[in-house]
Structure formats: structure tokens, C-alpha cells
Design an enzyme around this catalytic site. Structure first.
Site, PDB file in Angstrom:
ATOM      1  N   ARG A  40       9.326  22.816  60.453  1.00 45.75           N
ATOM      2  CA  ARG A  40       8.207  22.476  61.340  1.00 45.75           C
ATOM      3  C   ARG A  40       7.767  23.674  62.192  1.00 45.75           C
ATOM      4  O   ARG A  40       6.592  23.798  62.529  1.00 45.75           O
ATOM      5  CB  ARG A  40       8.583  21.294  62.246  1.00 45.75           C
ATOM      6  CG  ARG A  40       8.579  19.981  61.489  1.00 45.75           C
ATOM      7  CD  ARG A  40       8.971  18.808  62.361  1.00 45.75           C
ATOM      8  NE  ARG A  40       8.805  17.554  61.657  1.00 45.75           N
ATOM      9  CZ  ARG A  40       9.226  16.379  62.092  1.00 45.75           C
ATOM     10  NH1 ARG A  40       9.857  16.307  63.256  1.00 45.75           N
ATOM     11  NH2 ARG A  40       9.026  15.296  61.396  1.00 45.75           N
ATOM     12  N   LYS A 204       9.828  -2.521  53.114  1.00 40.88           N
ATOM     13  CA  LYS A 204       9.225  -3.751  53.624  1.00 40.88           C
ATOM     14  C   LYS A 204       7.725  -3.863  53.398  1.00 40.88           C
ATOM     15  O   LYS A 204       6.982  -2.918  53.635  1.00 40.88           O
ATOM     16  CB  LYS A 204       9.509  -3.871  55.124  1.00 40.88           C
ATOM     17  CG  LYS A 204      10.986  -4.042  55.442  1.00 40.88           C
ATOM     18  CD  LYS A 204      11.221  -4.182  56.929  1.00 40.88           C
ATOM     19  CE  LYS A 204      12.692  -4.427  57.235  1.00 40.88           C
ATOM     20  NZ  LYS A 204      12.934  -4.533  58.678  1.00 40.88           N
ATOM     21  N   GLY A 357       7.362  11.104  55.422  1.00 38.86           N
ATOM     22  CA  GLY A 357       8.512  10.193  55.441  1.00 38.86           C
ATOM     23  C   GLY A 357       9.446  10.342  54.250  1.00 38.86           C
ATOM     24  O   GLY A 357       9.704  11.443  53.764  1.00 38.86           O
ATOM     25  N   GLY A 380       4.527   8.457  60.111  1.00 39.71           N
ATOM     26  CA  GLY A 380       3.799   7.355  60.758  1.00 39.71           C
ATOM     27  C   GLY A 380       2.310   7.628  60.853  1.00 39.71           C
ATOM     28  O   GLY A 380       1.486   6.736  60.652  1.00 39.71           O
TER      29      GLY A 380
END
Length: 400
Positions: A40, A204, A357, A380
């Protein structure tokens, strides 16, 4: 949402002080505090170098971890300042606070071509609360002629003082990282090269509702994998054994199947599954139809027939967006579906976008990262982007 935002190349930064929001939320060794992965920090270099080379005085800022407004020594950005100094080949001045006396004095003395890094923004509760006073204090560090450059895509879905609040006081533009995300993901959503294939995995259904719903308006084909596939299977009357299941979302799954039919979108669901007798790397496994998983067994990966169908769908695509693994890729025995999808993406001529992710981690772990068109820097944020949500840290940027 308007993705056509001004970037750092659209403004004159020469002789200006620039508040640069970076994502230096890097993993560290708990015992020593040493940075274990500086990816990063490296990702921020093109924007930093551009600003310094064009005569800006750069005041960089970031969060690290979740200190919840408390000053926690283990979450100091001092090691980041040291690593950034090494990568840039010049001193990175470090402020011991964010907007206090030390930061103010060092910001005031900063000259063009120099860079200052503030202490962890989240040491003050005002950051996550988007406190206008905290945002104003950050903006004041660069003065009335200063500029705000947003380059932390992983945080643009949060309305925090440093991601959105400061734009009330300074002209706000994107850095190169965010510009790339807007150009590539924004372009794929607004005007994709077709067919547009979306691959959605992960555990999910509930976490991907908005994404599936939005992509049903945009995609030609949607592929479902991962744990959420078993909610779709159960909704259609299948037996899923001990597989991950969200009974409250079965009706929603049926509605998505119906909506796909109405929209003429191909919705591909797993027809076979690699089932295991335990959630373990060395579990006994067998291939069974997805709707006929025996009691005591659980689906941990897509099966060979499904893998063949999914990789075939990718082969003919114009654009592929992938978010979420096909199975429990952390266990080698149940990583074959995810590996096959990654390999198929590496061989296609399509524009390939991996949405941060776990899918980004899988692609990098499997060695296919350099074969993808784009790997998003925000998990996200990329999900909410694909949902079609307005991202506070993007909305606040100046339009072109």
C-alpha cells in the site's frame, strides 16, 4: 454516480501545499512493529512523486488500524514514515500529532519538494465522526491556497473527516490510484465492453445483495459461487447438508433468479459441488450435485462440471468483474474452482477487474495478479462501487 472527476493532473500544484490522503493501513508484526507488507505504501508512490516533482509541499495523512480515537503507540505511523523515506529516497518529516502544535509547526515550515506525514488520523475521534472542526484543522495545515488530493480508495466509502469532510474547505481532486479505479471500474459499469460477465463468490448472499441487484441491470451473465450458492440451492428445494446457509435470504435468492429471467440475464449457479465431511484442510471429500449434499457434509468448492461451465462463460467475455472466491481457497484441496477461474481470467482477452478483498488475495496468492487488467485497492469500497452506491469520498471531488 458521476465518475468523471478531476485528478491531480487537472490542477496546478506548483508552489502549493497539498493535503494528500493515502492508505497506509499496512500489516505489521505484532511483536516488533515491523511492516510485513509495504504494497500500500508503494501504491501511493506515483501520486507522491508527481506532486513532489511538480513543486508541491506534500502533507500526507492516513489511518492505521482501529485505535477508536485513542493514542495507541502500537498503531503509530512512525514506521510508515521510515519506510516511505526509504522508498522515496528522501526524508519524510514525521509529525507527532495530527493537527496539534507539532503538525502545525512542521506544516508551516514545509517547502516545495518536501513531504510531511501526520500521525494516525484515527487517534482523534473526530476522524471517524467526520467532525467539521477536525476536518477544518486538517485543511488549515495547507492554508487557504492549498489543495486536497484523495488517493485512498479503500476508504472512499466512509464519510470521514479526511476522506470527505476536508473537501468542504479545499478544492478536492483524485490521485492516480483513485483516478484508475474510477476510470476502470466506473467505465466497466457505465459503458462496458460486452458481454459483461460478473463473477460473485464469497460466503454470504446478504453481503452481496446490492451488488447482485445492481449488476442484474448491467450484466449479460452473472456467475454465483462460494458459500452463498447454497442459499440459492436451498431456495430451489435442494438439500445442502451442513453447508453455509442463510435461510432468511432464500426468498431473496428466488427473486433474483426470477429477475434474471425477466431481464434476460444468464444466471449461472453451481450444478455440482466438492463436499467435505468437515470444515478442515484435510477433510474427506466427494463431488455431489449441489442440490443433493448428504447430511453431515458441507460444500466447500464448486465441482468440475460447474468449473467447466464458468470458465467457458469467461472465455467469451468482453469485460469480467470478479468479487469473491468460488470456495474455501485457503485450503488447497478446495481451491481448485477459484484457481480455475483465476486461470481463465488470465487467458481471456477481456478486460478483467478483480474487486479487492479475498478475490484479490486469491489472484495474488495464485500468481495471476500481473495478468489482470485491474485489481482494486479497496474491498468494501469496490463492493459499494459495484452496488451503484454514491461513495462520499468520490462525490466530494470536483467534476471535470
Amino acid at each position: 454516480m458521476n465518475y468523471n472527476k478531476k485528478s491531480v493532473t487537472d490542477v496546478d500544484v506548483t508552489g502549493k501545499k497539498v493535503l494528500l490522503r493515502c492508505d497506509f493501513n499496512v500489516p505489521q508484526d505484532k511483536a516488533t512493529g515491523a511492516i510485513t507488507d509495504d504494497k500500500r505504501i508503494r501504491a501511493a508512490l506515483p501520486t507522491i512523486q508527481y506532486l513532489l516533482e511538480h513543486g508541491a509541499a506534500v502533507i500526507a495523512c492516513s489511518h492505521l488500524g482501529k485505535p477508536k480515537g485513542e493514542r495507541k503507540p502500537a498503531l503509530t505511523l512512525a514506521p510508515v514514515a521510515q519506510r516511505l523515506s526509504e522508498l522515496l529516497g528522501q526524508e519524510v518529516i514525521f509529525a507527532k500529532d495530527m493537527v496539534g502544535e507539532d503538525a502545525q509547526a512542521k506544516a508551516a515550515a514545509l517547502l516545495p519538494g518536501q513531504i510531511l506525514l501526520l500521525e494516525n488520523l484515527r487517534f482523534d475521534k473526530g476522524e471517524e465522526k467526520n467532525d467539521p472542526a477536525y476536518a477544518k484543522a486538517l485543511a488549515d495545515l495547507v492554508g487557504p491556497d492549498g489543495i486536497y488530493v484523495s488517493d485512498a480508495f479503500g476508504t472512499v466509502h466512509r464519510a470521514h473527516a479526511s476522506t470527505a469532510g476536508v473537501a468542504a474547505y479545499l478544492p478536492a481532486v483524485s490521485g492516480f490510484l483513485i483516478q484508475k479505479e474510477l476510470d476502470i471500474i466506473g467505465g466497466a459499469l457505465a459503458n462496458p465492453k460486452r458481454p459483461l460477465v460478473a463473477i460473485l463468490g464469497g460466503s454470504k448472499v446478504s453481503s452481496k445483495i446490492g451488488v447482485i441487484n445492481n449488476l442484474l441491470e448491467l450484466a449479460d451473465t452473472i456467475i454465483i459461487g462460494g458459500g452463498m450458492a447454497y442459499t440459492f440451492a436451498a431456495a430451489q428445494g435442494g438439500k445442502v447438508g451442513d453447508s453455509l446457509l442463510e435461510p432468511d435470504w432464500e426468498q431473496y435468492a428466488l427473486e433474483m433468479i426470477q429477475k434474471a429471467q425477466e431481464k434476460g440475464v444468464k444466471l449461472l449457479l453451481p450444478e455440482d459441488t466438492v463436499a467435505a465431511n468437515a470444515f478442515a484442510a484435510d477433510a474427506e471429500s466427494q463431488v455431489v450435485p449441489t442440490g443433493a449434499i448428504p447430511d453431515g457434509w458441507q460444500g466447500l468448492d464448486i465441482g468440475p462440471k460447474t468449473t467447466a461451465a464458468y470458465t467457458a462463460a469467461v472465455a467469451d467475455a468482453g469485460t469480467v468483474i470478479w468479487n469473491g472466491p468460488m470456495g474455501v481457497f485457503e485450503f488447497p484441496a478446495f481451491a481448485k474452482g477459484t484457481e480455475a477461474v483465476a486461470e481463465a481470467l488470465s487467458k481471456t482477452d477481456a478486460i478483467t477487474i478483480v474487486g479487492g478483498g479475498d478475490s484479490a488475495a486469491a489472484v495474488e496468492q495464485l500468481g495471476y495478479a500481473d495478468k489482470m487488467t485491474h485489481i482494486s485497492t479497496g474491498g468494501g469500497a469496490s463492493l459499494e462501487f459495484m452496488e451503484g452506491k454514491a461513495l462520499p469520498g468520490v462525490v466530494c471531488l470536483l467534476d471535470r
